[in-house]
Scaffold this motif. Structure first.
Motif, PDB file in Angstrom:
ATOM      1  N   PRO A  96    -123.563  -2.351 -76.941  1.00  0.00           N
ATOM      2  CA  PRO A  96    -123.663  -2.939 -75.589  1.00  0.00           C
ATOM      3  C   PRO A  96    -122.379  -3.634 -75.142  1.00  0.00           C
ATOM      4  CG  PRO A  96    -125.642  -3.398 -76.843  1.00  0.00           C
ATOM      5  CD  PRO A  96    -124.651  -2.817 -77.814  1.00  0.00           C
ATOM      6  N   SER A  97    -121.658  -4.226 -76.088  1.00  0.00           N
ATOM      7  CA  SER A  97    -120.387  -4.870 -75.743  1.00  0.00           C
ATOM      8  C   SER A  97    -119.365  -3.849 -75.291  1.00  0.00           C
ATOM      9  CB  SER A  97    -119.843  -5.654 -76.945  1.00  0.00           C
ATOM     10  OG  SER A  97    -120.644  -6.781 -77.226  1.00  0.00           O
ATOM     11  N   LEU A  98    -119.334  -2.684 -75.962  1.00  0.00           N
ATOM     12  CA  LEU A  98    -118.423  -1.623 -75.539  1.00  0.00           C
ATOM     13  C   LEU A  98    -118.752  -1.156 -74.126  1.00  0.00           C
ATOM     14  CD1 LEU A  98    -117.859  -1.602 -78.657  1.00  0.00           C
ATOM     15  CD2 LEU A  98    -117.562   0.868 -78.447  1.00  0.00           C
ATOM     16  N   LEU A  99    -120.038  -1.021 -73.838  1.00  0.00           N
ATOM     17  CA  LEU A  99    -120.456  -0.597 -72.495  1.00  0.00           C
ATOM     18  C   LEU A  99    -120.016  -1.603 -71.440  1.00  0.00           C
ATOM     19  CD1 LEU A  99    -124.084   0.659 -73.269  1.00  0.00           C
ATOM     20  CD2 LEU A  99    -122.135   2.077 -72.620  1.00  0.00           C
ATOM     21  N   ARG A 100    -120.219  -2.887 -71.732  1.00  0.00           N
ATOM     22  CA  ARG A 100    -119.863  -3.924 -70.746  1.00  0.00           C
ATOM     23  C   ARG A 100    -118.356  -3.979 -70.524  1.00  0.00           C
ATOM     24  NH1 ARG A 100    -124.326  -6.724 -73.286  1.00  0.00           N
ATOM     25  NH2 ARG A 100    -122.922  -7.656 -74.827  1.00  0.00           N
ATOM     26  N   ILE A 101    -117.580  -3.889 -71.598  1.00  0.00           N
ATOM     27  CA  ILE A 101    -116.121  -3.960 -71.464  1.00  0.00           C
ATOM     28  C   ILE A 101    -115.598  -2.759 -70.681  1.00  0.00           C
ATOM     29  CG2 ILE A 101    -113.928  -3.941 -72.710  1.00  0.00           C
ATOM     30  CD1 ILE A 101    -115.404  -5.396 -75.012  1.00  0.00           C
ATOM     31  N   ALA A 102    -116.091  -1.559 -71.000  1.00  0.00           N
ATOM     32  CA  ALA A 102    -115.646  -0.358 -70.293  1.00  0.00           C
ATOM     33  C   ALA A 102    -116.018  -0.409 -68.822  1.00  0.00           C
ATOM     34  CB  ALA A 102    -116.248   0.883 -70.944  1.00  0.00           C
ATOM     35  N   ALA A 103    -117.218  -0.926 -68.524  1.00  0.00           N
ATOM     36  CA  ALA A 103    -117.657  -1.011 -67.131  1.00  0.00           C
ATOM     37  C   ALA A 103    -116.816  -2.014 -66.344  1.00  0.00           C
ATOM     38  CB  ALA A 103    -119.133  -1.407 -67.077  1.00  0.00           C
ATOM     39  N   GLU A 104    -116.470  -3.122 -66.977  1.00  0.00           N
ATOM     40  CA  GLU A 104    -115.716  -4.164 -66.283  1.00  0.00           C
ATOM     41  C   GLU A 104    -114.240  -3.828 -66.122  1.00  0.00           C
ATOM     42  OE1 GLU A 104    -114.875  -8.975 -66.753  1.00  0.00           O
ATOM     43  OE2 GLU A 104    -116.746  -8.091 -67.478  1.00  0.00           O
ATOM     44  N   THR A 105    -113.665  -3.128 -67.113  1.00  0.00           N
ATOM     45  CA  THR A 105    -112.229  -2.860 -67.078  1.00  0.00           C
ATOM     46  C   THR A 105    -111.873  -1.460 -66.582  1.00  0.00           C
ATOM     47  OG1 THR A 105    -112.178  -1.998 -69.352  1.00  0.00           O
ATOM     48  CG2 THR A 105    -111.921  -4.393 -69.061  1.00  0.00           C
ATOM     49  N   GLY A 106    -112.777  -0.500 -66.784  1.00  0.00           N
ATOM     50  CA  GLY A 106    -112.471   0.889 -66.459  1.00  0.00           C
ATOM     51  C   GLY A 106    -111.670   1.583 -67.540  1.00  0.00           C
ATOM     52  N   ASP A 107    -111.370   0.874 -68.632  1.00  0.00           N
ATOM     53  CA  ASP A 107    -110.546   1.424 -69.704  1.00  0.00           C
ATOM     54  C   ASP A 107    -111.391   1.890 -70.880  1.00  0.00           C
ATOM     55  OD1 ASP A 107    -107.924   0.950 -68.533  1.00  0.00           O
ATOM     56  OD2 ASP A 107    -108.350  -1.186 -68.823  1.00  0.00           O
ATOM     57  N   MET A 108    -110.749   2.615 -71.811  1.00  0.00           N
ATOM     58  CA  MET A 108    -111.424   3.071 -73.019  1.00  0.00           C
ATOM     59  C   MET A 108    -111.541   1.927 -74.019  1.00  0.00           C
ATOM     60  SD  MET A 108    -109.764   6.854 -73.578  1.00  0.00           S
ATOM     61  CE  MET A 108    -110.967   7.290 -74.826  1.00  0.00           C
ATOM     62  N   VAL A 109    -112.709   1.842 -74.654  1.00  0.00           N
ATOM     63  CA  VAL A 109    -112.973   0.761 -75.593  1.00  0.00           C
ATOM     64  C   VAL A 109    -113.407   1.358 -76.924  1.00  0.00           C
ATOM     65  CG1 VAL A 109    -114.176  -1.430 -75.942  1.00  0.00           C
ATOM     66  CG2 VAL A 109    -113.788  -0.586 -73.620  1.00  0.00           C
ATOM     67  N   PHE A 110    -112.925   0.780 -78.014  1.00  0.00           N
ATOM     68  CA  PHE A 110    -113.207   1.302 -79.344  1.00  0.00           C
ATOM     69  C   PHE A 110    -113.711   0.200 -80.261  1.00  0.00           C
ATOM     70  CE2 PHE A 110    -110.050   3.942 -77.393  1.00  0.00           C
ATOM     71  CZ  PHE A 110    -110.383   5.235 -77.771  1.00  0.00           C
ATOM     72  N   LEU A 111    -114.627   0.590 -81.130  1.00  0.00           N
ATOM     73  CA  LEU A 111    -115.057  -0.265 -82.234  1.00  0.00           C
ATOM     74  C   LEU A 111    -114.446   0.334 -83.492  1.00  0.00           C
ATOM     75  CD1 LEU A 111    -116.784  -2.530 -83.498  1.00  0.00           C
ATOM     76  CD2 LEU A 111    -118.675  -0.883 -83.594  1.00  0.00           C
ATOM     77  N   MET A 112    -113.580  -0.417 -84.129  1.00  0.00           N
ATOM     78  CA  MET A 112    -112.875   0.061 -85.306  1.00  0.00           C
ATOM     79  C   MET A 112    -113.265  -0.776 -86.519  1.00  0.00           C
ATOM     80  SD  MET A 112    -111.087   2.396 -83.753  1.00  0.00           S
ATOM     81  CE  MET A 112    -109.888   2.912 -84.989  1.00  0.00           C
ATOM     82  N   ALA A 113    -113.287  -0.149 -87.691  1.00  0.00           N
ATOM     83  CA  ALA A 113    -113.631  -0.856 -88.912  1.00  0.00           C
ATOM     84  C   ALA A 113    -112.764  -0.352 -90.053  1.00  0.00           C
ATOM     85  CB  ALA A 113    -115.110  -0.670 -89.251  1.00  0.00           C
ATOM     86  N   ARG A 114    -112.777  -1.089 -91.134  1.00  0.00           N
ATOM     87  CA  ARG A 114    -112.009  -0.701 -92.304  1.00  0.00           C
ATOM     88  C   ARG A 114    -112.817   0.252 -93.178  1.00  0.00           C
ATOM     89  NH1 ARG A 114    -110.459  -4.536 -97.468  1.00  0.00           N
ATOM     90  NH2 ARG A 114    -109.585  -2.869 -98.764  1.00  0.00           N
ATOM     91  N   SER A 115    -112.148   1.290 -93.682  1.00  0.00           N
ATOM     92  CA  SER A 115    -112.725   2.185 -94.680  1.00  0.00           C
ATOM     93  C   SER A 115    -111.687   2.337 -95.787  1.00  0.00           C
ATOM     94  CB  SER A 115    -113.075   3.548 -94.071  1.00  0.00           C
ATOM     95  OG  SER A 115    -113.551   4.442 -95.060  1.00  0.00           O
ATOM     96  N   GLY A 116    -111.765   1.504 -96.802  1.00  0.00           N
ATOM     97  CA  GLY A 116    -110.775   1.527 -97.864  1.00  0.00           C
ATOM     98  C   GLY A 116    -109.392   1.178 -97.357  1.00  0.00           C
ATOM     99  N   PHE A 117    -108.471   2.152 -97.426  1.00  0.00           N
ATOM    100  CA  PHE A 117    -107.098   1.945 -96.976  1.00  0.00           C
ATOM    101  C   PHE A 117    -106.894   2.404 -95.531  1.00  0.00           C
ATOM    102  CE2 PHE A 117    -106.894   2.145-101.553  1.00  0.00           C
ATOM    103  CZ  PHE A 117    -105.954   1.176-101.894  1.00  0.00           C
ATOM    104  N   ASN A 118    -107.957   2.809 -94.859  1.00  0.00           N
ATOM    105  CA  ASN A 118    -107.865   3.350 -93.506  1.00  0.00           C
ATOM    106  C   ASN A 118    -108.602   2.506 -92.481  1.00  0.00           C
ATOM    107  OD1 ASN A 118    -106.460   5.537 -94.572  1.00  0.00           O
ATOM    108  ND2 ASN A 118    -108.291   6.792 -94.764  1.00  0.00           N
ATOM    109  N   THR A 119    -108.290   2.764 -91.225  1.00  0.00           N
ATOM    110  CA  THR A 119    -109.070   2.251 -90.104  1.00  0.00           C
ATOM    111  C   THR A 119    -109.847   3.423 -89.530  1.00  0.00           C
ATOM    112  OG1 THR A 119    -107.178   0.836 -89.568  1.00  0.00           O
ATOM    113  CG2 THR A 119    -108.984   0.878 -87.987  1.00  0.00           C
ATOM    114  N   VAL A 120    -111.148   3.265 -89.352  1.00  0.00           N
ATOM    115  CA  VAL A 120    -111.995   4.348 -88.868  1.00  0.00           C
ATOM    116  C   VAL A 120    -112.623   3.973 -87.532  1.00  0.00           C
ATOM    117  CG1 VAL A 120    -114.010   3.513 -90.159  1.00  0.00           C
ATOM    118  CG2 VAL A 120    -113.909   5.907 -89.451  1.00  0.00           C
TER     119      VAL A 120
END
Length: 273
Positions: A96-120
């Motif tokens: 829901p936070s991604l939806l609200r941010i994208a709606a308010e800004t018009g920009d692409m929004v991402f949820l990123m997390a750590r997976s070992g030595f990478n960002t996923v």
């Protein structure tokens, strides 16, 4: 007994080779790859590659591209990835936070997390302005330390852990606009002071990314929220508003997720590259 041991070893090797093929197709993207390319990239003979690819295809993990001799990742993998991302409720709580941010800004929004030595990329939401990104679709990975999200996550890990990750990924950084381990170390020191990471066209010319770490109530790092936009859209006054928006949404997320569940579910991976 010796025969059983041999069978087990063979099964493990086949699994490793299947995963290698899937990883290579993940890097290949929507265009996929020919069977011969996969065999060469994964050091397999033609018959072994054909057998593994056929099995993966039967399970929907890869699919053939119509009218070509190429294959790509199948939809079954995306379904599995979505289930994995929702395992702790992390993605579900953040969406829901991604939806609200994208709606308010018009920009692409991402949820990123750590997976070992990478960002996923765990989740993404398109706005009115759609641009190309390094991680692509959900499930895409890049080395931790590349891009604003990875740097925001690294900055708030224990210092010794962050330095070990940077050292492990050092050789992989060069592929990203000649980024170096020293560059990443310098940037995460600044990010710790600011509380956010900003890439204003350094990684990809003309593209800016603003990321803020999702720090939970026990001070652990669950991931990062990132807003991607053209650099022309990121004016100084707008930056202040975007930071306030990210802070507000992260406060909402912190109240929704259990830090112990998210932390316990973190996957591990080999160093990128």
């Amino acid at each position: 007994m010796p025969k059983a041991k041999t069978d087990k070893t063979t099964g493990t090797q086949l699994l490793d080779r299947a995963i290698s093929i899937l990883n290579h197709l993940g890097d290949a993207g929507a265009d996929g790859a020919r069977m011969s390319e996969l065999a060469d990239a994964c050091s397999l003979n033609a018959s072994t590659a054909h057998r593994i690819i056929s099995s993966l295809e039967n399970h929907g993990l890869i699919e053939r591209i119509a009218g070509t001799r190429r294959v790509r990742l199948g939809l079954a993998l995306f379904a599995l990835g979505a289930k994995a991302a929702d395992g702790t409720g992390f993605r579900r709580a953040c969406h829901p936070s991604l939806l609200r941010i994208a709606a308010e800004t018009g920009d692409m929004v991402f949820l990123m997390a750590r997976s070992g030595f990478n960002t996923v990329c765990v989740d993404r939401q398109e706005g009115a302005y759609v641009i190309e990104t390094l991680t692509g679709q959900v499930g895409g990975q890049i080395p931790l330390g590349v891009g604003s999200a990875g740097q925001a996550i690294l900055a708030f890990l224990p210092e010794a852990e962050a330095e070990a990750i940077i050292a492990a990924n050092a050789t992989a950084y060069k592929a990203f606009n000649q980024l170096s381990a020293d560059d990443v170390l310098a940037r995460i020191k600044e990010i710790r002071e600011l509380g956010y990471a900003l890439d204003h066209g350094q990684l990809i010319e003309g593209i800016s990314a603003l990321a803020m770490p999702i720090r939970l109530n026990d001070a652990s790092i669950a991931g990062a929220l990132t807003i991607n936009m053209t650099s022309a859209r990121l004016k100084p006054k707008r930056l202040e508003g975007l930071l306030e928006l990210l802070q507000r949404e992260i406060a909402v997320i912190r109240g929704l997720i259990n830090p112990y569940e998210v932390r316990a579910a973190k996957p591990q991976a080999r160093p990128a590259g």
